[in-house]
Design a protein around this motif. Structure first.
Motif, PDB file in Angstrom:
ATOM      1  N   ASN A 116       0.832  -1.205   0.000  1.00  0.00           N
ATOM      2  CA  ASN A 116       0.000   0.000   0.000  1.00  0.00           C
ATOM      3  C   ASN A 116       0.865   1.253   0.000  1.00  0.00           C
ATOM      4  OD1 ASN A 116      -3.151  -0.001   0.335  1.00  0.00           O
ATOM      5  ND2 ASN A 116      -2.446  -1.860   1.392  1.00  0.00           N
ATOM      6  N   VAL A 117       1.890   1.267   0.838  1.00  0.00           N
ATOM      7  CA  VAL A 117       2.761   2.442   0.935  1.00  0.00           C
ATOM      8  C   VAL A 117       3.609   2.598  -0.322  1.00  0.00           C
ATOM      9  CG1 VAL A 117       4.638   3.503   2.256  1.00  0.00           C
ATOM     10  CG2 VAL A 117       2.774   2.342   3.454  1.00  0.00           C
ATOM     11  N   ALA A 118       3.965   1.476  -0.940  1.00  0.00           N
ATOM     12  CA  ALA A 118       4.832   1.520  -2.130  1.00  0.00           C
ATOM     13  C   ALA A 118       4.119   1.998  -3.387  1.00  0.00           C
ATOM     14  CB  ALA A 118       5.420   0.131  -2.383  1.00  0.00           C
ATOM     15  N   LEU A 119       2.787   1.990  -3.391  1.00  0.00           N
ATOM     16  CA  LEU A 119       2.038   2.286  -4.617  1.00  0.00           C
ATOM     17  C   LEU A 119       2.443   3.591  -5.301  1.00  0.00           C
ATOM     18  CD1 LEU A 119      -1.658   1.132  -4.062  1.00  0.00           C
ATOM     19  CD2 LEU A 119      -0.090   0.420  -5.877  1.00  0.00           C
ATOM     20  N   PRO A 120       2.535   4.724  -4.579  1.00  0.00           N
ATOM     21  CA  PRO A 120       2.896   5.968  -5.274  1.00  0.00           C
ATOM     22  C   PRO A 120       4.251   5.890  -5.976  1.00  0.00           C
ATOM     23  CG  PRO A 120       2.024   6.443  -3.097  1.00  0.00           C
ATOM     24  CD  PRO A 120       2.238   4.961  -3.150  1.00  0.00           C
ATOM     25  N   LEU A 121       5.193   5.145  -5.411  1.00  0.00           N
ATOM     26  CA  LEU A 121       6.517   5.040  -6.025  1.00  0.00           C
ATOM     27  C   LEU A 121       6.474   4.204  -7.296  1.00  0.00           C
ATOM     28  CD1 LEU A 121       8.802   4.531  -2.896  1.00  0.00           C
ATOM     29  CD2 LEU A 121       8.509   6.603  -4.274  1.00  0.00           C
ATOM     30  N   ARG A 122       5.578   3.236  -7.345  1.00  0.00           N
ATOM     31  CA  ARG A 122       5.511   2.367  -8.523  1.00  0.00           C
ATOM     32  C   ARG A 122       4.913   3.086  -9.722  1.00  0.00           C
ATOM     33  NH1 ARG A 122       4.181  -2.664  -4.615  1.00  0.00           N
ATOM     34  NH2 ARG A 122       6.341  -3.346  -4.380  1.00  0.00           N
ATOM     35  N   TYR A 123       4.243   4.226  -9.459  1.00  0.00           N
ATOM     36  CA  TYR A 123       3.688   5.037 -10.552  1.00  0.00           C
ATOM     37  C   TYR A 123       4.416   6.380 -10.676  1.00  0.00           C
ATOM     38  CZ  TYR A 123      -0.120   1.672 -10.647  1.00  0.00           C
ATOM     39  OH  TYR A 123      -0.856   0.516 -10.752  1.00  0.00           O
ATOM     40  N   HIS A 124       5.515   6.526  -9.954  1.00  0.00           N
ATOM     41  CA  HIS A 124       6.220   7.799  -9.927  1.00  0.00           C
ATOM     42  C   HIS A 124       7.076   7.973 -11.176  1.00  0.00           C
ATOM     43  CE1 HIS A 124       8.791  11.036  -8.154  1.00  0.00           C
ATOM     44  NE2 HIS A 124       7.667  11.311  -7.523  1.00  0.00           N
ATOM     45  N   HIS A 125       7.203   9.220 -11.625  1.00  0.00           N
ATOM     46  CA  HIS A 125       7.959   9.498 -12.857  1.00  0.00           C
ATOM     47  C   HIS A 125       9.430   9.116 -12.749  1.00  0.00           C
ATOM     48  CE1 HIS A 125      10.045  13.078 -11.272  1.00  0.00           C
ATOM     49  NE2 HIS A 125       8.929  13.271 -10.581  1.00  0.00           N
ATOM     50  N   SER A 126       9.959   9.076 -11.524  1.00  0.00           N
ATOM     51  CA  SER A 126      11.381   8.750 -11.351  1.00  0.00           C
ATOM     52  C   SER A 126      11.668   7.263 -11.485  1.00  0.00           C
ATOM     53  CB  SER A 126      11.865   9.233  -9.975  1.00  0.00           C
ATOM     54  OG  SER A 126      11.168   8.564  -8.939  1.00  0.00           O
ATOM     55  N   PRO A 128      11.781   4.465  -9.469  1.00  0.00           N
ATOM     56  CA  PRO A 128      12.824   3.897  -8.607  1.00  0.00           C
ATOM     57  C   PRO A 128      12.839   2.376  -8.681  1.00  0.00           C
ATOM     58  CG  PRO A 128      10.943   4.611  -7.303  1.00  0.00           C
ATOM     59  CD  PRO A 128      10.694   5.095  -8.698  1.00  0.00           C
ATOM     60  N   ASN A 129      14.025   1.789  -8.452  1.00  0.00           N
ATOM     61  CA  ASN A 129      14.119   0.330  -8.486  1.00  0.00           C
ATOM     62  C   ASN A 129      13.605  -0.278  -7.181  1.00  0.00           C
ATOM     63  OD1 ASN A 129      16.253   0.325  -6.523  1.00  0.00           O
ATOM     64  ND2 ASN A 129      17.730   0.754  -8.146  1.00  0.00           N
ATOM     65  N   LYS A 130      13.553  -1.608  -7.130  1.00  0.00           N
ATOM     66  CA  LYS A 130      12.951  -2.300  -5.980  1.00  0.00           C
ATOM     67  C   LYS A 130      13.677  -1.997  -4.679  1.00  0.00           C
ATOM     68  CE  LYS A 130      10.917  -6.208  -8.463  1.00  0.00           C
ATOM     69  NZ  LYS A 130      10.895  -7.693  -8.599  1.00  0.00           N
ATOM     70  N   GLN A 131      15.001  -1.881  -4.740  1.00  0.00           N
ATOM     71  CA  GLN A 131      15.750  -1.608  -3.513  1.00  0.00           C
ATOM     72  C   GLN A 131      15.437  -0.221  -2.977  1.00  0.00           C
ATOM     73  OE1 GLN A 131      20.000  -2.174  -3.786  1.00  0.00           O
ATOM     74  NE2 GLN A 131      20.389  -1.172  -1.822  1.00  0.00           N
ATOM     75  N   VAL A 132      15.372   0.765  -3.861  1.00  0.00           N
ATOM     76  CA  VAL A 132      15.046   2.133  -3.436  1.00  0.00           C
ATOM     77  C   VAL A 132      13.631   2.180  -2.869  1.00  0.00           C
ATOM     78  CG1 VAL A 132      14.646   4.482  -4.254  1.00  0.00           C
ATOM     79  CG2 VAL A 132      16.667   3.227  -5.017  1.00  0.00           C
ATOM     80  N   ILE A 133      12.700   1.504  -3.535  1.00  0.00           N
ATOM     81  CA  ILE A 133      11.324   1.465  -3.034  1.00  0.00           C
ATOM     82  C   ILE A 133      11.285   0.867  -1.635  1.00  0.00           C
ATOM     83  CG2 ILE A 133       9.079   0.352  -3.327  1.00  0.00           C
ATOM     84  CD1 ILE A 133       9.424   0.687  -6.354  1.00  0.00           C
ATOM     85  N   ALA A 134      11.985  -0.256  -1.447  1.00  0.00           N
ATOM     86  CA  ALA A 134      11.985  -0.923  -0.140  1.00  0.00           C
ATOM     87  C   ALA A 134      12.552  -0.005   0.939  1.00  0.00           C
ATOM     88  CB  ALA A 134      12.789  -2.218  -0.214  1.00  0.00           C
ATOM     89  N   GLU A 135      13.625   0.715   0.633  1.00  0.00           N
ATOM     90  CA  GLU A 135      14.250   1.606   1.605  1.00  0.00           C
ATOM     91  C   GLU A 135      13.318   2.758   1.973  1.00  0.00           C
ATOM     92  OE1 GLU A 135      17.825   2.716  -0.359  1.00  0.00           O
ATOM     93  OE2 GLU A 135      18.877   0.840   0.125  1.00  0.00           O
ATOM     94  N   LYS A 136      12.671   3.334   0.967  1.00  0.00           N
ATOM     95  CA  LYS A 136      11.794   4.477   1.219  1.00  0.00           C
ATOM     96  C   LYS A 136      10.539   4.056   1.998  1.00  0.00           C
ATOM     97  CE  LYS A 136      13.145   7.375  -2.735  1.00  0.00           C
ATOM     98  NZ  LYS A 136      13.457   8.590  -1.979  1.00  0.00           N
ATOM     99  N   VAL A 137       9.973   2.914   1.632  1.00  0.00           N
ATOM    100  CA  VAL A 137       8.781   2.431   2.326  1.00  0.00           C
ATOM    101  C   VAL A 137       9.099   2.152   3.788  1.00  0.00           C
ATOM    102  CG1 VAL A 137       7.139   0.524   2.499  1.00  0.00           C
ATOM    103  CG2 VAL A 137       7.643   1.532   0.270  1.00  0.00           C
ATOM    104  N   LYS A 138      10.203   1.456   4.023  1.00  0.00           N
ATOM    105  CA  LYS A 138      10.583   1.132   5.402  1.00  0.00           C
ATOM    106  C   LYS A 138      10.811   2.409   6.210  1.00  0.00           C
ATOM    107  CE  LYS A 138      13.915  -1.399   8.239  1.00  0.00           C
ATOM    108  NZ  LYS A 138      15.123  -2.237   8.260  1.00  0.00           N
TER     109      LYS A 138
END
Length: 245
Positions: A116-126, A128-138
Motif C-alpha cells: 500500500n505504501v509503495a504504490l505511489p513510487l511504482r507510478y512515480h515518474h522517477s 525507482p528500483n525495488k531496492q530504493v522502493i523498499a528503503e523508502k517504504v521502510k
C-alpha cells in the motif's frame, strides 16, 4: 478580510493562489463555492482550514490538490502556473508534488501494508528500483511507528494504525506538501490524538502540511489557521510567532 501577511522569502512559497474562484453552474443556477481566494502556503508550515459545513473547505482542498480546476484566478505550485492543466498534466504534477491523507484511509485491503505504501513510487515518474522502493517504504513506516507491521493487511490493523499507514503512503514520494482532509473523522479520540501527534512530529521535522479539520483542538496544533465562510476567507491567525518573525 484579506489573508494576514506573513513575511517569508519568495522562494519559500510552495503553493500560491491569487483571486481563485470556483463556480458550479446548472441551467438555472450559478453557485459560488469559492470567491477570490488569495492564499500562500510556505515551506515547512502547518496550515489548518476550518469553517462550517458547506463553506468551501473541501472545494479549496480539491483545487489545491489538482483534483479540480478553478473557474478563474491563478494557482502556482513551486512557481509553476497550474491553473489550466489537462487531466494528464494535472495527474503528473499531483503525483510528483502532492501527498493526500483522507478521512477514509483508502487502503487496498488485498495488499500488504508495505505494498500500500509503495504504490505511489511504482507510478512515480522517477521509476525507482525495488531496492530504493523498499528503503523508502521502510523509512516512512518507521516514521509513523509501523515498521514492524509491513507484512500485515489493512484489516489486521486498528483505525488509527490504518491512518498512519495512509500518512506513510502520502510521504513516500517526498511530496512538496501534504494535503490532509479530516484525518481523525473516522477515529476515536485516542486514535485521533495519536494520528495528530504524528502529523505534528512530521511538521516539526520539516514537512509542509495543509489540513481541513472540524475539530478546534486539532486546528490549534497548526502554525496558522485559516477560516472560511460562504466561500470567502475571513482571515488567518498565526499560532506560531516564528512564522511572522
Amino acid at each position: 478580510m484579506t489573508e494576514q501577511k506573513i513575511t517569508h522569502p519568495q522562494a519559500d512559497v510552495v503553493l500560491a493562489m491569487k483571486g481563485i474562484s470556483k463556480v458550479f453552474e446548472t441551467q438555472e443556477l450559478q453557485t459560488y463555492a469559492l470567491r477570490s481566494i488569495d492564499l500562500c502556503i510556505y515551506r515547512g508550515e502547518y496550515l489548518s482550514i476550518s469553517g462550517p459545513s458547506g463553506c468551501g473547505k473541501s472545494t479549496l482542498l480539491s483545487l489545491l490538490g489538482l483534483l479540480d480546476m478553478p473557474t478563474s484566478g491563478e494557482y502556482l505550485i513551486e512557481g509553476k502556473n497550474v491553473s489550466a492543466l489537462s487531466l494528464n498534466q494535472a495527474a503528473e504534477i499531483r503525483n510528483a508534488k502532492i501527498g493526500f491523507i483522507f478521512q477514509s484511509f483508502n487502503l487496498i485491503d488485498e495488499l500488504s501494508v508495505f505494498d500500500n505504501v509503495a504504490l505511489p513510487l511504482r507510478y512515480h515518474h522517477s521509476k525507482p528500483n525495488k531496492q530504493v522502493i523498499a528503503e523508502k517504504v521502510k523509512a516512512c513506516l518507521e516514521k509513523v511507528g509501523l515498521g514492524h507491521r509491513m507484512s500485515h493487511k489493512p484489516n489486521q490493523l486498528s483505525g488509527g494504525q490504518q491512518q498512519r499507514v495512509a500518512i506513510a503512503r502520502a510521504l513516500v514520494a517526498q511530496p512538496a506538501i501534504l494535503l490532509v482532509d479530516e484525518p481523525t473523522g473516522n477515529l476515536d479520540s485516542k486514535s485521533g490524538d495519536q494520528v495528530m501527534q504524528v502529523l505534528s512530529e512530521l511538521n516539526a521535522a520539516g514537512t509542509t502540511i495543509c489540513m481541513v479539520t472540524h475539530d478546534p483542538r486539532y486546528g490549534d496544533m497548526a502554525t496558522r489557521q485559516l477560516k472560511l465562510l460562504d466561500g470567502e476567507m475571513l482571515g488567518a491567525v498565526n499560532t506560531n510567532e516564528a512564522l511572522s518573525a
